[in-house]
Design a protein around this motif. Structure first.
Motif, PDB file in Angstrom:
ATOM      1  N   HIS A 141     -20.822   6.052  39.181  1.00 10.81           N
ATOM      2  CA  HIS A 141     -20.973   6.447  37.783  1.00 10.81           C
ATOM      3  C   HIS A 141     -20.569   5.297  36.866  1.00 10.81           C
ATOM      4  O   HIS A 141     -19.775   4.428  37.236  1.00 10.81           O
ATOM      5  N   GLN A 142     -21.120   5.314  35.677  1.00  5.53           N
ATOM      6  CA  GLN A 142     -20.718   4.401  34.611  1.00  5.53           C
ATOM      7  C   GLN A 142     -21.007   5.065  33.277  1.00  5.53           C
ATOM      8  O   GLN A 142     -21.948   5.846  33.141  1.00  5.53           O
ATOM      9  N   GLY A 143     -20.150   4.773  32.284  1.00  3.70           N
ATOM     10  CA  GLY A 143     -20.313   5.353  30.955  1.00  3.70           C
ATOM     11  C   GLY A 143     -20.142   4.292  29.889  1.00  3.70           C
ATOM     12  O   GLY A 143     -19.260   3.432  30.002  1.00  3.70           O
ATOM     13  N   ASN A 144     -20.981   4.339  28.885  1.00  6.22           N
ATOM     14  CA  ASN A 144     -20.871   3.392  27.771  1.00  6.22           C
ATOM     15  C   ASN A 144     -21.046   4.123  26.452  1.00  6.22           C
ATOM     16  O   ASN A 144     -21.735   5.156  26.368  1.00  6.22           O
ATOM     17  N   CYS A 145     -20.398   3.601  25.418  1.00  6.50           N
ATOM     18  CA  CYS A 145     -20.495   4.205  24.092  1.00  6.50           C
ATOM     19  C   CYS A 145     -21.748   3.728  23.359  1.00  6.50           C
ATOM     20  O   CYS A 145     -22.154   2.563  23.479  1.00  6.50           O
ATOM     21  N   LEU A 146     -22.317   4.632  22.597  1.00  9.41           N
ATOM     22  CA  LEU A 146     -23.445   4.287  21.743  1.00  9.41           C
ATOM     23  C   LEU A 146     -22.930   3.609  20.477  1.00  9.41           C
ATOM     24  O   LEU A 146     -21.742   3.698  20.148  1.00  9.41           O
ATOM     25  N   PRO A 147     -23.808   2.939  19.716  1.00 13.31           N
ATOM     26  CA  PRO A 147     -23.338   2.173  18.546  1.00 13.31           C
ATOM     27  C   PRO A 147     -22.730   3.023  17.438  1.00 13.31           C
ATOM     28  O   PRO A 147     -21.944   2.508  16.635  1.00 13.31           O
ATOM     29  N   THR A 190      -6.927   9.733  30.393  1.00 16.79           N
ATOM     30  CA  THR A 190      -7.765   9.799  29.197  1.00 16.79           C
ATOM     31  C   THR A 190      -8.349   8.416  28.932  1.00 16.79           C
ATOM     32  O   THR A 190      -7.715   7.395  29.240  1.00 16.79           O
ATOM     33  N   TYR A 191      -9.543   8.398  28.359  1.00 14.38           N
ATOM     34  CA  TYR A 191     -10.271   7.162  28.110  1.00 14.38           C
ATOM     35  C   TYR A 191     -10.746   7.148  26.667  1.00 14.38           C
ATOM     36  O   TYR A 191     -11.499   8.036  26.249  1.00 14.38           O
ATOM     37  N   LEU A 192     -10.312   6.157  25.904  1.00 12.98           N
ATOM     38  CA  LEU A 192     -10.736   5.977  24.517  1.00 12.98           C
ATOM     39  C   LEU A 192     -11.540   4.680  24.450  1.00 12.98           C
ATOM     40  O   LEU A 192     -11.018   3.601  24.756  1.00 12.98           O
ATOM     41  N   THR A 193     -12.794   4.798  24.061  1.00 13.96           N
ATOM     42  CA  THR A 193     -13.723   3.667  24.096  1.00 13.96           C
ATOM     43  C   THR A 193     -14.322   3.434  22.719  1.00 13.96           C
ATOM     44  O   THR A 193     -14.789   4.379  22.078  1.00 13.96           O
ATOM     45  N   PRO A 194     -14.310   2.179  22.222  1.00 10.37           N
ATOM     46  CA  PRO A 194     -14.904   1.889  20.905  1.00 10.37           C
ATOM     47  C   PRO A 194     -16.421   2.014  20.937  1.00 10.37           C
ATOM     48  O   PRO A 194     -17.035   1.966  22.018  1.00 10.37           O
ATOM     49  N   PRO A 195     -17.049   2.179  19.776  1.00 11.81           N
ATOM     50  CA  PRO A 195     -18.512   2.243  19.725  1.00 11.81           C
ATOM     51  C   PRO A 195     -19.141   0.997  20.341  1.00 11.81           C
ATOM     52  O   PRO A 195     -18.601  -0.109  20.266  1.00 11.81           O
ATOM     53  N   ASN A 196     -20.285   1.202  20.996  1.00 14.24           N
ATOM     54  CA  ASN A 196     -21.125   0.118  21.495  1.00 14.24           C
ATOM     55  C   ASN A 196     -20.430  -0.744  22.549  1.00 14.24           C
ATOM     56  O   ASN A 196     -20.684  -1.943  22.653  1.00 14.24           O
ATOM     57  N   THR A 197     -19.516  -0.159  23.335  1.00 13.89           N
ATOM     58  CA  THR A 197     -18.832  -0.912  24.382  1.00 13.89           C
ATOM     59  C   THR A 197     -18.794  -0.095  25.670  1.00 13.89           C
ATOM     60  O   THR A 197     -19.070   1.100  25.682  1.00 13.89           O
ATOM     61  N   GLN A 198     -18.402  -0.794  26.752  1.00 11.19           N
ATOM     62  CA  GLN A 198     -18.192  -0.163  28.052  1.00 11.19           C
ATOM     63  C   GLN A 198     -16.909  -0.740  28.621  1.00 11.19           C
ATOM     64  O   GLN A 198     -16.674  -1.946  28.560  1.00 11.19           O
ATOM     65  N   GLY A 199     -16.054   0.129  29.177  1.00 10.68           N
ATOM     66  CA  GLY A 199     -14.750  -0.330  29.631  1.00 10.68           C
ATOM     67  C   GLY A 199     -14.635  -0.577  31.113  1.00 10.68           C
ATOM     68  O   GLY A 199     -13.707  -1.260  31.560  1.00 10.68           O
ATOM     69  N   PHE A 200     -15.570  -0.020  31.923  1.00  7.02           N
ATOM     70  CA  PHE A 200     -15.422  -0.088  33.370  1.00  7.02           C
ATOM     71  C   PHE A 200     -16.758  -0.384  34.029  1.00  7.02           C
ATOM     72  O   PHE A 200     -17.808   0.041  33.550  1.00  7.02           O
ATOM     73  N   ALA A 201     -16.703  -1.091  35.145  1.00  7.04           N
ATOM     74  CA  ALA A 201     -17.903  -1.382  35.927  1.00  7.04           C
ATOM     75  C   ALA A 201     -18.338  -0.131  36.694  1.00  7.04           C
ATOM     76  O   ALA A 201     -17.543   0.786  36.919  1.00  7.04           O
ATOM     77  N   PRO A 202     -19.583  -0.088  37.132  1.00  5.75           N
ATOM     78  CA  PRO A 202     -20.010   1.024  37.983  1.00  5.75           C
ATOM     79  C   PRO A 202     -19.168   1.050  39.261  1.00  5.75           C
ATOM     80  O   PRO A 202     -18.838   0.002  39.831  1.00  5.75           O
ATOM     81  N   HIS A 203     -18.824   2.247  39.728  1.00  3.85           N
ATOM     82  CA  HIS A 203     -18.022   2.404  40.937  1.00  3.85           C
ATOM     83  C   HIS A 203     -18.046   3.868  41.332  1.00  3.85           C
ATOM     84  O   HIS A 203     -18.489   4.720  40.568  1.00  3.85           O
TER      85      HIS A 203
END
Length: 605
Positions: free
Chosen positions: A369-375, A291-304
């Motif tokens: 793939h890469q995923g980032n949170c919106l603000p 599971t991945y919990l990500t704060p607003p406006n951030t990205q936790g992992f590089a593309p891979h």
């Protein structure tokens, strides 16, 4: 998403200072924010950076050498794993993906597919490239009867056959896309996006409240179970302290922009455990999850890219995703995950979208793939993964050495000596030499390789793969009725100064069946016939050694009889053993291991 255990380093957590006096009377959150701005309060992340220093921050690309004392994380979908892992009434297509130019593997024209409730085309928040088809389907069409995952699992429990449960769960996971369509158009080929417009579709599977509860029970440890990560300005970092992941420390990391990856949610969530334990029988390969919990406006992992088939289930909030085709033929369905990639290495995405609660995104191994949170929102998703190291090549790694060993034992042609002078005309230095001896040598090798097929113990190699899969498996989750019909509900206990209700009284008339179809495997090994089983496995990946016991050869027909009879009950007297004593003895052993259940409880409390 990465599927790796990071190295561990130690950080400190500061003692919070007092709030400024002029902040009295205002809300705690506002005061804390003001204090953070005006006083520059140290966070766990800041202290970690200060104590660990840049030399101990995990800035390495995956696969780089580790400093002494650090642990290399295994890039396998984890259920502690993984992976992995993941079985099948419907067989995935075995054809290779469509041909592509050397520098880039192109997507088939029909994929990716976006499914939007009642819509005929993609909206502005989903921008798939490559000519996607649009498919209608409302939220209740996709979700069946509703009620979230808990109700789904209750409905599945009413199905007697575990293979049918697995197939129905797989259908629910993909809905409204039919499994046959998915396997034909997307599996190992192209991404699939399902937008359901139903935020409650995955309700009850896992939540931030479940995450917080696991932390508060004190069961989560940094590195072993939880990664604290960040990705900013092209740098991917892991910020794991050592020891127990306490809520005050974890939520402080989150508040300061770090993502939280729980590596083994099934170890802390009975629902995730139940979900994966059913699904693994569909894939025939380990089903893992993070599971991945990500704060607003951030990205936790590089593309891979990863070495697993990934199903991203958006549980809460929303997340912006970009998916890219494999860049070369060598990256199509790779055996291993990639290192962290830079943005300059990516090219244009073939799919770009914002996942919202209830949506599904699938992509095959090898798709970057890469995923980032919106603000404006956090994101919680669970990635269900399977098919790690489950290819034809992985199977042949088991089969070919065994075939060669058998050929050496049985065929003198494989034991004849090489020509005395072969070093003079063979080898790379002689590869352009025209020589009849070279031609004869190559033809001899080709002839022996063709003969090798005749010695290939294909079924035995499959059994060895199955043995490994059973070790990977999660233990089954029993329904209430299954429990009272099994050893796990047997009423043996200490009472009035001694044990009572201890005797397991199986008779010739007792009706029994396997608990699940996929929980046992017979393997004929050098030391004897072994029966491998999953009922005593751990929810943590490979925490237990493989579970098996040696079986007298005369009992193998009875195991096969139980497998072929499933899901029907059979009387003990019908087991194909020579004597009634042997029939009862075998049934009692299997019952005590949790492998068999009875049609009626053996004892009443």
């Amino acid at each position: 998403m990465e599927h790796a255990l990071p190295g561990q380093t130690r950080g400190l957590h500061p003692v919070r200072g007092a709030l400024p006096a002029e902040a009295a009377g205002r809300g705690v959150a506002a005061m804390a924010a003001e204090q953070r701005r005006e006083l520059g309060r140290l966070s766990a992340l800041a202290v970690y950076r200060r104590v660990a220093g840049p030399g101990r921050m995990e800035r390495r690309r995956r696969g780089a050498p580790l400093p002494a004392g650090r642990k290399r994380a295994k890039a396998r979908p984890r259920r502690d794993r993984a992976g992995g892992g993941g079985s099948e009434p419907e067989t995935p297509p075995q054809q290779p993906p469509p041909a592509a130019p050397p520098s880039r593997v192109e997507l088939p024209a029909e994929a990716p597919v976006e499914l939007r409730p009642g819509a005929a085309a993609a909206g502005p928040d989903a921008k798939p490239r490559g000519g996607p088809a649009a498919m209608p389907g409302g939220p209740r069409q996709a979700g069946g009867d509703g009620g979230g995952v808990s109700e789904l699992l209750r409905r599945l429990a009413r199905l007697e056959d575990s293979r049918q449960r697995a197939a129905e769960l797989f259908r629910w996971l993909l809905a409204p896309v039919a499994p046959a369509e998915f396997l034909g158009r997307h599996w190992e080929r192209a991404p699939l996006l399902v937008r359901r417009g139903d935020p409650g579709y995955y309700a009850g599977l896992f939540s931030t409240a479940d995450f917080d509860a696991a932390l508060r029970r004190g069961e989560v440890h940094f590195g072993t179970h939880l990664d604290v990560t960040s990705y900013a300005e092209g740098v991917r970092e892991t910020h794991n302290p050592s020891g127990r992941a306490l809520p005050a420390v974890v939520w402080d990391f989150y508040q300061n922009g770090c993502s939280l990856r729980l590596l083994c949610p099934q170890a802390f969530s009975p629902t995730v455990w139940h979900f994966l334990s059913i699904l693994q029988e569909q894939f025939g390969s380990m089903a893992g999850a993070n599971t991945y919990l990500t704060p607003p406006n951030t990205q936790g992992f590089a593309p891979h890219y990863d070495d697993i088939e990934a199903f991203v289930l958006q549980l809460e909030g929303k997340k912006h995703w970009r998916v890219y085709s494999p860049r070369t033929d060598a990256e199509v369905l790779p055996q291993f995950s990639s290192a962290n990639l830079t943005q300059a290495e990516l090219g244009e995405p073939v799919l770009e979208t914002v996942l919202e609660a209830g949506d599904l995104l699938y992509f095959p191994r090898g798709f970057i793939h890469q995923g980032n949170c919106l603000p404006d929102a956090h994101s919680l998703h669970i990635t269900v993964s399977s098919y790690q190291r489950n290819s034809w090549g992985d199977f042949l790694e088991k089969l070919l050495p065994a075939a060669l060993q058998m050929a050496l034992e049985e065929d003198v042609e494989f034991r004849r000596g090489l020509p005395m002078d072969y070093l003079r005309y063979m080898g790379v230095a002689n590869s352009d030499t025209v020589d009849a001896r070279r031609t004869a040598f190559v033809e001899k090798v080709q002839s022996l390789i063709k003969k090798l097929v005749d010695y290939a113990p294909i079924d035995a190699a499959v059994d060895q793969r199955a043995k490994s899969f059973l070790h990977d498996c999660l233990p089954p989750v029993l329904t209430q009725s299954e429990k009272v019909q099994s050893v796990y509900g047997f009423p043996a206990q200490w009472q009035d100064g001694g044990p009572c209700n201890v005797d397991i009284l199986i008779t010739k008339d007792t009706e029994v069946r396997l608990l699940r179809h996929g929980i046992v495997r017979l393997c004929n090994e050098e030391s004897g016939v072994m029966l491998y089983y999953t009922t005593e496995n751990s929810r943590v990946y490979h925490k237990e050694e493989p579970k098996f016991f040696e079986l007298d050869p005369e009992y193998t027909d009875s195991i096969e009889f139980l497998l072929s009879s499933y899901p029907n009950h059979v009387s003990v007297d019908n087991l194909p053993c020579e004597t009634l004593e042997e029939k009862i003895s075998l049934a009692t052993l299997l019952f005590e291991k949790g492998i068999l259940i009875t049609k009626k409880p053996l004892a009443q409390v």
